[in-house]
Design a protein around this motif. Structure first.
Motif, PDB file in Angstrom:
ATOM      1  N   LYS A  80     -10.750  18.419  23.612  1.00 40.12           N
ATOM      2  CA  LYS A  80     -10.964  19.606  22.778  1.00 40.12           C
ATOM      3  C   LYS A  80      -9.871  19.718  21.714  1.00 40.12           C
ATOM      4  N   GLU A  83     -10.213  16.997  19.126  1.00 40.58           N
ATOM      5  CA  GLU A  83     -11.336  17.310  18.237  1.00 40.58           C
ATOM      6  C   GLU A  83     -10.912  18.375  17.219  1.00 40.58           C
ATOM      7  N   LEU A  89     -14.624  12.946  17.335  1.00 38.64           N
ATOM      8  CA  LEU A  89     -15.848  13.732  17.356  1.00 38.64           C
ATOM      9  C   LEU A  89     -16.378  13.707  18.779  1.00 38.64           C
ATOM     10  N   ARG A  90     -16.863  14.839  19.221  1.00 33.97           N
ATOM     11  CA  ARG A  90     -17.473  14.945  20.553  1.00 33.97           C
ATOM     12  C   ARG A  90     -18.903  15.398  20.316  1.00 33.97           C
ATOM     13  N   LEU A 102     -17.859  10.289  22.713  1.00 31.89           N
ATOM     14  CA  LEU A 102     -16.646  10.426  21.917  1.00 31.89           C
ATOM     15  C   LEU A 102     -16.565   9.307  20.893  1.00 31.89           C
ATOM     16  N   THR A 105     -12.737   9.680  14.334  1.00 30.22           N
ATOM     17  CA  THR A 105     -12.938  10.026  12.931  1.00 30.22           C
ATOM     18  C   THR A 105     -12.104   9.055  12.098  1.00 30.22           C
TER      19      THR A 105
END
Length: 168
Positions: A80, A83, A89-90, A102, A105
């Motif tokens: 979390k 991100e 990115l999740r 997952l 980026t």
């Protein structure tokens, strides 16, 4: 083999391993910061490395839990935060919203590559003056100690813990 009770504590393996880990980690963090990687913890770096080296295979939070032997709640919190900082990115998987894929980026990829540069620099410092044979002997001894402490049947992914290419 008998325990060496009469030796001074500085000759015991456990404290020496802990000292080396902390010394390596401090130098790594110092070098990473100098390379512009400021916000990553060492666990964030290891997760970025795992995602980087696992490409193009899909990686899920559960894979992180298993690979690093950490709890679901710990992984959820780490992921979390990573991100929120824009490193990963999740994404929910179609058909199972509980499953989170997952991916890195562009920022996460750059941070990982910068971290790997720092890691390789510190690795070079650590083995400076050692022959290739000495490095190989050290790694073999580490493998033997790891096998003694974490038998393969107890920890199926234990071998991965010593593979630096899968995390920085």
């Amino acid at each position: 083999m008998p325990v060496r009770h009469l030796e001074t504590p500085d000759r015991y393996l456990g404290p020496r391993i802990k000292f080396l880990y902390h010394a390596f980690n401090r130098k790594f963090m110092e070098t990473a910061r100098a390379n512009g990687v400021e916000e990553l913890t060492s666990m964030h770096g290891r997760i970025l490395g795992y995602l980087y080296w696992s490409r193009p295979k899909d990686v899920y939070q559960k894979d992180i839990e298993e690979h690093f032997n950490i709890t679901r709640s710990s992984v959820a919190g780490i992921v979390k935060l990573m991100e929120q900082k824009g490193y990963i990115l999740r994404q929910s998987v179609q058909g199972d919203a509980r499953l989170k894929k997952l991916s890195l980026t562009d920022l996460g990829t750059r941070a990982c590559e910068q971290s790997m540069e720092a890691f390789h620099h510190v690795e070079g410092l650590a083995i400076r003056g050692l022959s290739p044979e000495q490095v190989e002997t050290f790694l073999s001894l580490c493998d033997a100690i790891q096998t003694n402490l974490i038998p393969q049947k107890e920890c199926a992914h234990a071998k991965n813990h010593s593979v630096p290419s899968q995390g920085v």
